[in-house]
Design a protein around this motif. Sequence first.
Motif, mmCIF file in Angstrom:
data_model
loop_
_atom_site.group_PDB
_atom_site.id
_atom_site.type_symbol
_atom_site.label_atom_id
_atom_site.label_comp_id
_atom_site.label_asym_id
_atom_site.label_seq_id
_atom_site.Cartn_x
_atom_site.Cartn_y
_atom_site.Cartn_z
ATOM 1 N N LYS A 208 0.827 -1.210 0.000
ATOM 2 C CA LYS A 208 0.000 0.000 0.000
ATOM 3 C C LYS A 208 0.859 1.258 0.000
ATOM 4 N N ALA A 209 2.005 1.204 0.649
ATOM 5 C CA ALA A 209 2.912 2.357 0.644
ATOM 6 C C ALA A 209 3.397 2.627 -0.779
ATOM 7 N N PHE A 210 3.768 1.571 -1.496
ATOM 8 C CA PHE A 210 4.233 1.789 -2.873
ATOM 9 C C PHE A 210 3.086 2.254 -3.762
ATOM 10 N N GLN A 211 1.888 1.711 -3.551
ATOM 11 C CA GLN A 211 0.730 2.171 -4.321
ATOM 12 C C GLN A 211 0.412 3.632 -4.005
ATOM 13 N N THR A 212 0.622 4.028 -2.762
ATOM 14 C CA THR A 212 0.439 5.439 -2.396
ATOM 15 C C THR A 212 1.420 6.295 -3.182
ATOM 16 N N PHE A 213 2.687 5.863 -3.220
ATOM 17 C CA PHE A 213 3.700 6.595 -3.988
ATOM 18 C C PHE A 213 3.275 6.710 -5.449
ATOM 19 N N CYS A 214 2.802 5.612 -6.025
ATOM 20 C CA CYS A 214 2.387 5.630 -7.428
ATOM 21 C C CYS A 214 1.175 6.538 -7.640
ATOM 22 N N SER A 215 0.305 6.585 -6.666
ATOM 23 C CA SER A 215 -0.888 7.406 -6.758
ATOM 24 C C SER A 215 -0.549 8.892 -6.664
ATOM 25 N N ASN A 216 0.462 9.215 -5.868
ATOM 26 C CA ASN A 216 0.983 10.587 -5.801
ATOM 27 C C ASN A 216 2.417 10.533 -5.277
ATOM 28 N N PRO A 217 3.412 10.692 -6.178
ATOM 29 C CA PRO A 217 4.818 10.555 -5.774
ATOM 30 C C PRO A 217 5.318 11.646 -4.828
ATOM 31 N N TYR A 218 4.495 12.616 -4.514
ATOM 32 C CA TYR A 218 4.909 13.721 -3.634
ATOM 33 C C TYR A 218 4.377 13.555 -2.207
ATOM 34 N N ASP B 143 15.154 -1.534 -2.799
ATOM 35 C CA ASP B 143 14.029 -2.019 -3.593
ATOM 36 C C ASP B 143 13.015 -0.902 -3.850
ATOM 37 N N PHE B 144 12.635 -0.175 -2.801
ATOM 38 C CA PHE B 144 11.667 0.907 -2.967
ATOM 39 C C PHE B 144 12.231 1.996 -3.886
ATOM 40 N N ILE B 145 13.473 2.373 -3.679
ATOM 41 C CA ILE B 145 14.091 3.425 -4.492
ATOM 42 C C ILE B 145 14.156 3.013 -5.954
ATOM 43 N N ASN B 146 14.569 1.767 -6.210
ATOM 44 C CA ASN B 146 14.656 1.294 -7.603
ATOM 45 C C ASN B 146 13.288 1.253 -8.266
#
Length: 195
Positions: A93-103, A157-160
Motif C-alpha cells: 500500500k505504501a508503494f501504491q500510495t507513492f504511485c498514486s501521488n509521488p509527492y 528495492d523501494f528506491i529502484n
Amino acid sequence: MTPKQIERAKKKIADIKRTLSSEKRKFGCYDDSRGLRYLPTKYFIQLGDYTDGLTYLKWFDKNFPDDAGFPEFLFEQTIIFFKCGKLNIAEQKAFQTFCSNPYWFDKFFGRHISPHDMWHSSSLTRPEYTDALDYSSSQPDLSDFAVWLDSFSSTDDFINRSNKYVDIYKRLKTETDKEMRHYLVRQSFQLEQGE
C-alpha cells in the motif's frame, strides 16, 4: 480526542455504513458515486481503532475489489496495515500510495517537494494535491509509523521501483507512439501491483 469528538467519529462511521447498506438493499449493489466508502479509514485512524479499521478494509476489498482508491485512502490503508502488524501489505500500500501521488511522502515528512518532469495521469498525482494530506510525521500517534515508512522508503528495492515508475511517466510525457504508450502504461501497472 475529547469524548464528544470520539462519539462524533463513531457516529460518522455508523452513518456511512448504514448509508452504504441502504444503497445495497435498494439497488442490489453499491451506488457510491459520492465516495463515502473512502471516509471511514480516516475516522478509524483518528480513534486509534486499527483493528476495526482492518475489519473495514477487509469488507472494502471484498465489496470493491477493483477499486484503486485515492492517495489519501491508500495512505490511510498503509497506516492501518502497519499498525495491525501486516507489514507486507503495508509495504504494498505504501508503494501504491507513492504511485498514486509521488509527492505524498515528502509532504508527510515535511520535506521540500521537487516536482518531477513527468506526465501526470490525473490531478491527484500533482504536487499541489498533497495539500489534502491530513497527516504528518510529527504526530505523536504516528511516530512509529513515520520511522517505519522512512526506513521502508529508503530501501534499495523501494528506491529502484519508484525511480522506474517515475521514469515510465517521464517517458509517457513525450511518447507519441500508441503501442509504446500502451506498453509503458502496462509496465507501470505491473510495477504498482508488485508483479
